[in-house]
Design a protein around this motif. Structure first.
Motif, PDB file in Angstrom:
ATOM      1  N   LEU A   1       0.815  -1.223   0.000  1.00  7.04           N
ATOM      2  CA  LEU A   1       0.000   0.000   0.000  1.00  7.04           C
ATOM      3  C   LEU A   1       0.843   1.265   0.000  1.00  7.04           C
ATOM      4  O   LEU A   1       0.603   2.189  -0.748  1.00  7.04           O
ATOM      5  N   PHE A   2       1.798   1.347   0.905  1.00  7.06           N
ATOM      6  CA  PHE A   2       2.716   2.483   0.910  1.00  7.06           C
ATOM      7  C   PHE A   2       4.116   1.915   0.855  1.00  7.06           C
ATOM      8  O   PHE A   2       4.441   1.023   1.635  1.00  7.06           O
ATOM      9  N   SER A   3       4.934   2.438  -0.052  1.00  2.35           N
ATOM     10  CA  SER A   3       6.345   2.066   0.034  1.00  2.35           C
ATOM     11  C   SER A   3       7.002   3.110   0.941  1.00  2.35           C
ATOM     12  O   SER A   3       6.363   4.038   1.407  1.00  2.35           O
ATOM     13  N   ARG A   4       8.271   2.978   1.188  1.00  2.00           N
ATOM     14  CA  ARG A   4       8.934   3.945   2.083  1.00  2.00           C
ATOM     15  C   ARG A   4       8.929   5.321   1.437  1.00  2.00           C
ATOM     16  O   ARG A   4       9.013   5.456   0.229  1.00  2.00           O
ATOM     17  N   TRP A   5       8.807   6.368   2.275  1.00  6.48           N
ATOM     18  CA  TRP A   5       8.796   7.717   1.700  1.00  6.48           C
ATOM     19  C   TRP A   5      10.201   8.167   1.346  1.00  6.48           C
ATOM     20  O   TRP A   5      11.177   7.636   1.876  1.00  6.48           O
ATOM     21  N   PRO A   6      10.297   9.159   0.440  1.00  3.74           N
ATOM     22  CA  PRO A   6      11.613   9.562  -0.078  1.00  3.74           C
ATOM     23  C   PRO A   6      12.402  10.438   0.894  1.00  3.74           C
ATOM     24  O   PRO A   6      12.485  11.650   0.726  1.00  3.74           O
TER      25      PRO A   6
END
Ligand code: AMP
Ligand code: ZN
Length: 138
Positions: free
Chosen positions: A113-118
């Motif tokens: 659903l969410f990958s790691r944020w940048p």
């Protein structure tokens, strides 16, 4: 957006249907109609505030107490590996409904659903400057 044309205020006033999970005089919790996982729940104050920092602390405290109760129920019922509690504030942050709300989103390993944020690193000295700027506004 004022309370008059707010979809969540209309739910509170029983003017549009909603799948309620919990309700008291101050708080309403219901299933998100466009879930990103089963059990995706929204928790709101019945009173209309747009953003977190516009909400009186005492009311937010009452909402927080309910948030714990609802998160526990969602976790017990859906048995996810984890969950996110998310509060979008402002359009730029993804807030589509301008009535303060908290998402409880059940998560499972590998759900994508969410990958790691940048994340990035501050340039030399910038972290201190920004901290000072924020502290001055407390
Ligand atoms: P946000 O982007 O944080 O403003 O999220 C607003 C959420 O409200 C979205 O996840 C929508 O699916 C949800 N939503 C909008 N209308 C309804 C509705 N009538 N009943 C339940 N959830 C809704
Ligand atoms: Zn509202």
């Amino acid at each position: 957006m004022s309370g008059d044309d707010c979809i969540f205020c209309k739910m509170v006033a029983d003017q549009i249907p909603v799948t309620k999970i919990y309700e008291d005089e101050i708080v309403l919790a219901f299933l998100d109609i466009g879930p990103i996982s089963d059990g995706h729940t929204l928790v709101i104050l019945k009173q209309h505030f747009e953003k977190l920092h516009e909400c009186p602390p005492q009311l937010l405290g009452q909402l927080a107490s309910c948030l714990i109760k609802i998160a526990r129920a969602v976790a017990s019922a859906m048995k996810p590996d984890g969950y996110n509690v998310l509060c979008n504030n402002g359009r730029a942050a993804g807030q589509l409904v301008g009535h303060l709300h908290f998402h409880i989103i059940p998560r499972n390993s590998g759900d994508g659903l969410f990958s790691r944020w940048p994340a990035y690193k501050y340039e030399e000295g910038k972290i201190g400057e920004i901290a000072t700027r924020i502290r001055k506004n407390l």
